[in-house]
Scaffold this active site. Structure first.
Site, short mmCIF file in Angstrom:
data_model
loop_
_atom_site.label_atom_id
_atom_site.label_comp_id
_atom_site.label_asym_id
_atom_site.label_seq_id
_atom_site.Cartn_x
_atom_site.Cartn_y
_atom_site.Cartn_z
N ASN A 9 0.88 -1.17 0.00
CA ASN A 9 0.00 0.00 0.00
C ASN A 9 0.91 1.21 0.00
O ASN A 9 1.48 1.55 1.02
CB ASN A 9 -0.89 -0.02 1.25
N LYS A 11 0.21 4.31 -0.34
CA LYS A 11 -0.35 5.56 0.23
C LYS A 11 -0.06 6.72 -0.73
O LYS A 11 -0.06 6.51 -1.94
CB LYS A 11 0.18 5.77 1.64
N HIS A 95 -9.34 1.51 4.46
CA HIS A 95 -8.09 1.68 5.20
C HIS A 95 -8.29 2.64 6.37
O HIS A 95 -9.06 3.59 6.28
CB HIS A 95 -6.99 2.22 4.27
N GLU A 97 -6.60 4.99 7.47
CA GLU A 97 -6.36 6.41 7.18
C GLU A 97 -7.56 7.03 6.50
O GLU A 97 -7.85 8.22 6.71
CB GLU A 97 -5.08 6.55 6.34
N GLU A 167 -5.71 -4.70 10.43
CA GLU A 167 -4.68 -3.69 10.67
C GLU A 167 -4.98 -2.94 11.96
O GLU A 167 -5.79 -1.99 11.95
CB GLU A 167 -4.62 -2.70 9.50
N GLY A 173 2.30 2.44 10.56
CA GLY A 173 3.26 3.53 10.38
C GLY A 173 3.93 3.97 11.67
O GLY A 173 4.60 5.00 11.69
N SER A 213 3.18 -2.02 10.18
CA SER A 213 4.64 -2.10 10.39
C SER A 213 5.20 -3.49 10.13
O SER A 213 6.17 -3.90 10.77
CB SER A 213 5.00 -1.61 11.81
N GLY A 235 5.05 1.21 4.59
CA GLY A 235 6.43 1.72 4.47
C GLY A 235 7.38 0.77 3.76
O GLY A 235 8.13 1.18 2.85
P1 PGA Z 1 2.77 0.36 7.51
O1 PGA Z 1 1.35 0.58 6.83
O2 PGA Z 1 3.30 -0.96 6.98
O3 PGA Z 1 3.60 1.52 7.04
O4 PGA Z 1 2.56 0.35 8.98
C1 PGA Z 1 0.47 -0.51 6.69
C2 PGA Z 1 -0.81 -0.02 6.08
O5 PGA Z 1 -1.21 1.11 6.37
O6 PGA Z 1 -1.47 -0.74 5.32
#
Ligand code: PGA
Length: 251
Positions: A9, A11, A95, A97, A167, A173, A213, A235
């Site tokens: 992803n 983003k 998601h 976010e 998640e 993140g 993460s 990330g």
């Molecule tokens: P992250 O993001 O691996 O950077 O924690 C995961 C996601 O938001 O799907």
């Protein structure tokens, strides 16, 4: 049995030119690693160049969101049929976010999922608890409720086109990863709810990813969990070597 799905992803990262260069670099690194499906979900303007760059490889391309209406006066939105027509295969829905910053609710997550399925897209449906919920000991209630609301009215025959991404919001993140035991437990709760809604066979077949993460260092132990069938990776999906290491862990 269940197949691993390793999905990136991106983003709001990467321009179209960076996208093409990234996929050209990644493709030989993951070539032949076919024990998992490999998906990159990218910003809308990167989808077409991503599809072009991924032609002839084992990398599939997805979007990061989709609107729930077919067309109309929804300035700035993108419909499922638009995504489908340019060759998009997957779309992330719900998601955290989107839920946190763009006022997504389980109701709109449900509508977006239905719209995506109707257009023939595969959905990566995200859910997970906030830190406050985990600390209050109500993770099970929250993820159960989200699962029930997000799947409301979705017929059993559509389940093969849905992947669930568990998640925990506190792990996204932040560098804080759920322990394998926490990830396995929550994915197991979601699987049980799918079983309650659709029966044991559906629960057994449902692909449930962990996200938050996940990286090259922790992927192997998370993917080894009985109930974890892949990862949704933020990330670490922006670096070809880290993402490849996660694909390797799944293989
Ligand atoms: P992250 O993001 O691996 O950077 O924690 C995961 C996601 O938001 O799907």
């Amino acid at each position: 049995m269940r197949r691993y799905v390793i999905a990136g992803n991106w983003k709001m990262n990467m321009t179209p030119a960076q996208t093409a260069a990234f996929i050209k670099e990644l493709a030989p690194m993951v070539a032949g690693k076919d024990k998992c499906d490999i998906v990159l979900c990218v910003p809308f303007v990167d989808i077409a160049p991503a599809i072009e760059a991924a032609k002839g490889t084992n990398i599939k391309i997805g979007a990061e969101n989709v609107h729930f209406k077919e067309s109309g006066a929804y300035t700035g939105e993108i419909s499922a049929s638009m995504l489908k027509e340019i060759g998009t295969e997957y779309v992330i829905v719900g998601h955290s976010e989107r839920r946190q910053y763009f006022a997504e609710t389980d109701e709109t997550v449900n509508l977006r999922t239905k719209a995506a399925l109707a257009a023939g897209l595969k959905v990566i449906l995200c859910l997970g608890e906030l830190l406050e919920a985990r600390q209050a000991g109500i993770t099970e209630e929250i993820v159960s409720m989200q699962t029930k609301l997000d799947f409301a009215g979705i017929p059993a025959e559509d389940l093969k086109n849905i992947i669930i991404a568990y998640e925990p919001v506190w792990a996204i993140g932040t560098g804080l990863t759920a322990t394998p035991a926490q990830a396995d437990e929550a994915c197991g709760i979601i699987r049980r709810v799918i079983g309650d809604l659709y029966g044991a066979k559906a629960a057994e077949e449902m692909i449930i990813q962990y996200g938050g993460s996940m990286n090259d260092a922790n992927a192997a132990e998370l993917l080894a969990c009985e109930n974890v069938d892949g990862g949704l990776i933020g990330g670490a999906s922006l670096k070809t070597d880290k993402f490849t290491a996660i694909v390797d862990a799944a293989n």
